[in-house]
Design a protein around this motif. Structure first.
Motif, PDB file in Angstrom:
ATOM      1  N   LEU A  49       0.812  -1.426   0.043  1.00  0.00           N
ATOM      2  CA  LEU A  49       0.107   0.083   0.026  1.00  0.00           C
ATOM      3  C   LEU A  49       0.769   1.276   0.046  1.00  0.00           C
ATOM      4  O   LEU A  49       0.609   2.156  -0.808  1.00  0.00           O
ATOM      5  CB  LEU A  49      -0.884  -0.095   1.174  1.00  0.00           C
ATOM      6  CG  LEU A  49      -2.093  -1.223   1.349  1.00  0.00           C
ATOM      7  CD1 LEU A  49      -2.668  -1.007   2.469  1.00  0.00           C
ATOM      8  CD2 LEU A  49      -2.788  -1.079   0.144  1.00  0.00           C
TER       9      LEU A  49
ATOM     10  N   LYS B  15       1.205   3.810  -3.455  1.00  0.00           N
ATOM     11  CA  LYS B  15       0.845   5.243  -3.593  1.00  0.00           C
ATOM     12  C   LYS B  15       1.904   6.277  -3.632  1.00  0.00           C
ATOM     13  O   LYS B  15       1.807   7.090  -4.295  1.00  0.00           O
ATOM     14  CB  LYS B  15       0.267   5.583  -1.803  1.00  0.00           C
ATOM     15  CG  LYS B  15      -0.925   4.749  -1.491  1.00  0.00           C
ATOM     16  CD  LYS B  15      -2.031   4.961  -2.659  1.00  0.00           C
ATOM     17  CE  LYS B  15      -3.146   3.971  -2.258  1.00  0.00           C
ATOM     18  NZ  LYS B  15      -4.284   4.162  -3.383  1.00  0.00           N
TER      19      LYS B  15
ATOM     20  N   LYS C 148       2.695   1.679 -10.201  1.00  0.00           N
ATOM     21  CA  LYS C 148       2.349   0.743  -9.226  1.00  0.00           C
ATOM     22  C   LYS C 148       2.705  -0.570  -9.712  1.00  0.00           C
ATOM     23  O   LYS C 148       3.136  -1.462  -8.974  1.00  0.00           O
ATOM     24  CB  LYS C 148       0.890   0.717  -9.200  1.00  0.00           C
ATOM     25  CG  LYS C 148       0.192   2.047  -8.581  1.00  0.00           C
ATOM     26  CD  LYS C 148      -1.227   2.170  -8.622  1.00  0.00           C
ATOM     27  CE  LYS C 148      -1.751   3.642  -8.182  1.00  0.00           C
ATOM     28  NZ  LYS C 148      -3.231   3.740  -8.253  1.00  0.00           N
TER      29      LYS C 148
ATOM     30  N   GLU D  89     -15.672   1.878  -4.767  1.00  0.00           N
ATOM     31  CA  GLU D  89     -14.286   2.242  -5.010  1.00  0.00           C
ATOM     32  C   GLU D  89     -13.311   2.600  -3.917  1.00  0.00           C
ATOM     33  O   GLU D  89     -12.154   2.234  -4.089  1.00  0.00           O
ATOM     34  CB  GLU D  89     -14.462   3.665  -5.727  1.00  0.00           C
ATOM     35  CG  GLU D  89     -14.960   3.573  -7.386  1.00  0.00           C
ATOM     36  CD  GLU D  89     -14.867   4.843  -7.935  1.00  0.00           C
ATOM     37  OE1 GLU D  89     -14.866   6.006  -7.438  1.00  0.00           O
ATOM     38  OE2 GLU D  89     -15.107   4.812  -9.113  1.00  0.00           O
ATOM     39  N   PRO D  90     -13.593   3.244  -2.786  1.00  0.00           N
ATOM     40  CA  PRO D  90     -12.740   3.036  -1.662  1.00  0.00           C
ATOM     41  C   PRO D  90     -12.134   1.797  -1.367  1.00  0.00           C
ATOM     42  O   PRO D  90     -11.069   1.546  -0.775  1.00  0.00           O
ATOM     43  CB  PRO D  90     -13.434   3.804  -0.397  1.00  0.00           C
ATOM     44  CG  PRO D  90     -14.698   4.684  -1.253  1.00  0.00           C
ATOM     45  CD  PRO D  90     -14.918   3.757  -2.409  1.00  0.00           C
ATOM     46  N   ILE D  91     -13.206   0.803  -1.064  1.00  0.00           N
ATOM     47  CA  ILE D  91     -12.702  -0.627  -0.766  1.00  0.00           C
ATOM     48  C   ILE D  91     -11.739  -1.222  -1.739  1.00  0.00           C
ATOM     49  O   ILE D  91     -10.668  -1.637  -1.505  1.00  0.00           O
ATOM     50  CB  ILE D  91     -14.021  -1.407  -0.816  1.00  0.00           C
ATOM     51  CG1 ILE D  91     -15.080  -0.954   0.348  1.00  0.00           C
ATOM     52  CG2 ILE D  91     -13.610  -2.802  -0.601  1.00  0.00           C
ATOM     53  CD1 ILE D  91     -16.374  -1.878   0.233  1.00  0.00           C
TER      54      ILE D  91
ATOM     55  N   TYR E 218      -9.823   0.435  -4.287  1.00  0.00           N
ATOM     56  CA  TYR E 218      -8.621   1.278  -4.393  1.00  0.00           C
ATOM     57  C   TYR E 218      -7.831   1.510  -3.103  1.00  0.00           C
ATOM     58  O   TYR E 218      -6.577   1.687  -3.338  1.00  0.00           O
ATOM     59  CB  TYR E 218      -8.777   2.555  -5.121  1.00  0.00           C
ATOM     60  CG  TYR E 218      -9.351   2.448  -6.643  1.00  0.00           C
ATOM     61  CD1 TYR E 218      -8.281   2.142  -7.574  1.00  0.00           C
ATOM     62  CD2 TYR E 218     -10.592   2.538  -7.047  1.00  0.00           C
ATOM     63  CE1 TYR E 218      -8.782   2.015  -8.972  1.00  0.00           C
ATOM     64  CE2 TYR E 218     -10.947   2.552  -8.257  1.00  0.00           C
ATOM     65  CZ  TYR E 218     -10.076   2.245  -9.288  1.00  0.00           C
ATOM     66  OH  TYR E 218     -10.252   1.866 -10.564  1.00  0.00           O
ATOM     67  N   ALA E 219      -8.318   1.285  -1.836  1.00  0.00           N
ATOM     68  CA  ALA E 219      -7.576   1.299  -0.846  1.00  0.00           C
ATOM     69  C   ALA E 219      -6.768   0.167  -0.691  1.00  0.00           C
ATOM     70  O   ALA E 219      -5.675   0.109  -0.252  1.00  0.00           O
ATOM     71  CB  ALA E 219      -8.557   1.706   0.257  1.00  0.00           C
ATOM     72  N   VAL E 220      -7.413  -0.975  -0.758  1.00  0.00           N
ATOM     73  CA  VAL E 220      -6.594  -2.514  -0.615  1.00  0.00           C
ATOM     74  C   VAL E 220      -6.363  -3.170  -1.738  1.00  0.00           C
ATOM     75  O   VAL E 220      -5.478  -3.540  -2.134  1.00  0.00           O
ATOM     76  CB  VAL E 220      -7.413  -3.119   0.587  1.00  0.00           C
ATOM     77  CG1 VAL E 220      -6.524  -4.422   1.021  1.00  0.00           C
ATOM     78  CG2 VAL E 220      -7.543  -2.449   1.741  1.00  0.00           C
TER      79      VAL E 220
END
Length: 383
Positions: free
Chosen positions: A11, A15, A32, A261-263, A265-267
């Motif tokens: 992670l 980033k 990435k 999307e947060p789920i 792209y966060a992990v």
């Protein structure tokens, strides 16, 4: 707990690498992908491939394609079916012939050469989807054509591989009628489920007095569609994309997209990008450097030109056609799976496996900057 530490490294690295890549004028996804190579066995060796890593990565690519389905204009997709078919066919014929020629040039048997061509006929647009999303081009005619061509490409390449395995006799007889029948069942089932079942299930679950019922239902639909796709010989990413398309026609589209999307792209999506780099290994490549260079160049050029020719013949202008061709270059996880199949059937010799995987990675790394370069100077390319 080792996996937890590796996840934290992934992670952080993705980033930072994504930010650096964007600051240098390249798509963030390129940074990435490179982060995966640096963290993996090829350089630092801090992150290793494992069952947990593979499962997280699989969820990541499924969610990525699910989001692409949610954001895709279904009417635009329907209107571009004809060019999508032409792009898919052109993007199979040229790489098939190019891969065969490379195999013959480097002394492979006829069967192994044809398999090499079939492997590089595959397309994985998960990376292209991310680039298009970054550039806010996911609603264009070009994007619709790329996505449609990817669906058709998946079907045609699987049939092509079945024919090769059957004719060459390395994997036993393959019945083409059941194979095609499974695909018909899948697409018919997806259409019926998307039209009749999905809206009703979401509407019913929305009334339940539990936490995030609609969001949970959307993920259930996504994973079930993906599982059904794999079961019936279609890549799971196509099933996830189809689930997103189905849900995009319901009133719950925006709410689901805003929460998924947060789920993703966060992990999960960062793990998917890094997992591609974990397949890179420089062991034994030195003795086959010529094959790696020629194969990579041929793989990139034939897919670019094959897709572009299909688009050009169906009315796209030259720049738009090149955008579409660039969007088809990445072989990604689809080619990795086909390569593993080649090992099992004897159509890909173990000594060539690493070199082929490296060439697949090269196509995946080349795709983001090429796609952005083709878009440069034309914010709204058209037909």
């Amino acid at each position: 707990m080792e996996f937890i530490l590796q996840l934290a490294l992934i992670l952080l690295a993705t980033k930072l690498a994504g930010h650096l890549s964007a600051a240098l004028g390249q798509p963030a996804v390129l940074g990435k992908l490179l982060a995966g190579i640096v963290l993996g066995p090829a350089v630092l060796g801090w992150v290793q491939d494992s069952s947990f890593m593979s499962q997280f990565a699989e969820i990541g690519v499924l969610l990525l394609m699910f989001i692409a389905g949610l954001e895709t204009d279904l009417d635009q997709l329907r209107k571009n079916l004809k060019p999508a078919f032409a792009v898919a066919v052109g993007g199979i014929i040229l790489p098939l012939l190019g891969g065969f020629a490379v195999g013959e040039l480097f002394g492979l048997t006829t069967g192994q050469s044809w398999f090499l061509g079939a492997l590089f006929s595959a397309t994985s647009v998960s990376i292209s989807v991310q680039v298009l999303k970054e550039m806010k081009q996911l609603h264009t005619k070009e994007a619709a054509t790329i996505l449609g061509a990817a669906v058709l490409d998946d079907v045609l390449v699987v049939i092509l591989l079945a024919v090769l395995i059957s004719v060459l006799g390395t994997g036993g007889d393959v019945a083409l009628v059941p194979l095609i029948g499974k695909k018909v069942v899948f697409f018919a089932g997806v259409l019926l489920a998307g039209w009749l079942v999905v809206p009703r299930v979401l509407g019913w679950l929305a009334k339940l007095r539990v936490t995030e019922p609609v969001m949970a239902a959307a993920l259930i639909i996504c994973f079930l569609f993906a599982y059904a796709g794999e079961l019936l010989g279609i890549a799971g990413i196509i099933g996830a994309f189809a689930a997103g398309l189905a849900i995009s026609q319901t009133p719950f589209k925006d709410a689901i997209q805003h929460k998924v999307e947060p789920i993703a792209y966060a992990v999960f999506v960062p793990v998917f990008f890094v997992s591609i780099g974990l397949h890179v290994s420089f062991q034994g490549v030195g003795s086959q450097l010529g094959l790696l260079i020629v194969l990579s160049i041929v793989a990139v050029i034939t897919k670019l030109l094959g897709g572009a020719m299909g688009a050009r013949l169906t009315g796209f202008q030259s720049r738009s056609a090149l955008v579409i061709g660039a969007g088809m270059i990445s072989r990604g996880e689809v080619a990795l799976i086909i390569a593993a199949t080649g090992l099992q059937t004897g159509l890909l010799l173990p000594e060539y496996f690493t070199t082929v995987i490296m060439a697949v990675i090269v196509t995946t790394l080349v795709s983001p900057p090429m796609l952005k370069m083709m878009y440069k100077g034309s914010n709204q390319p058209g037909t």
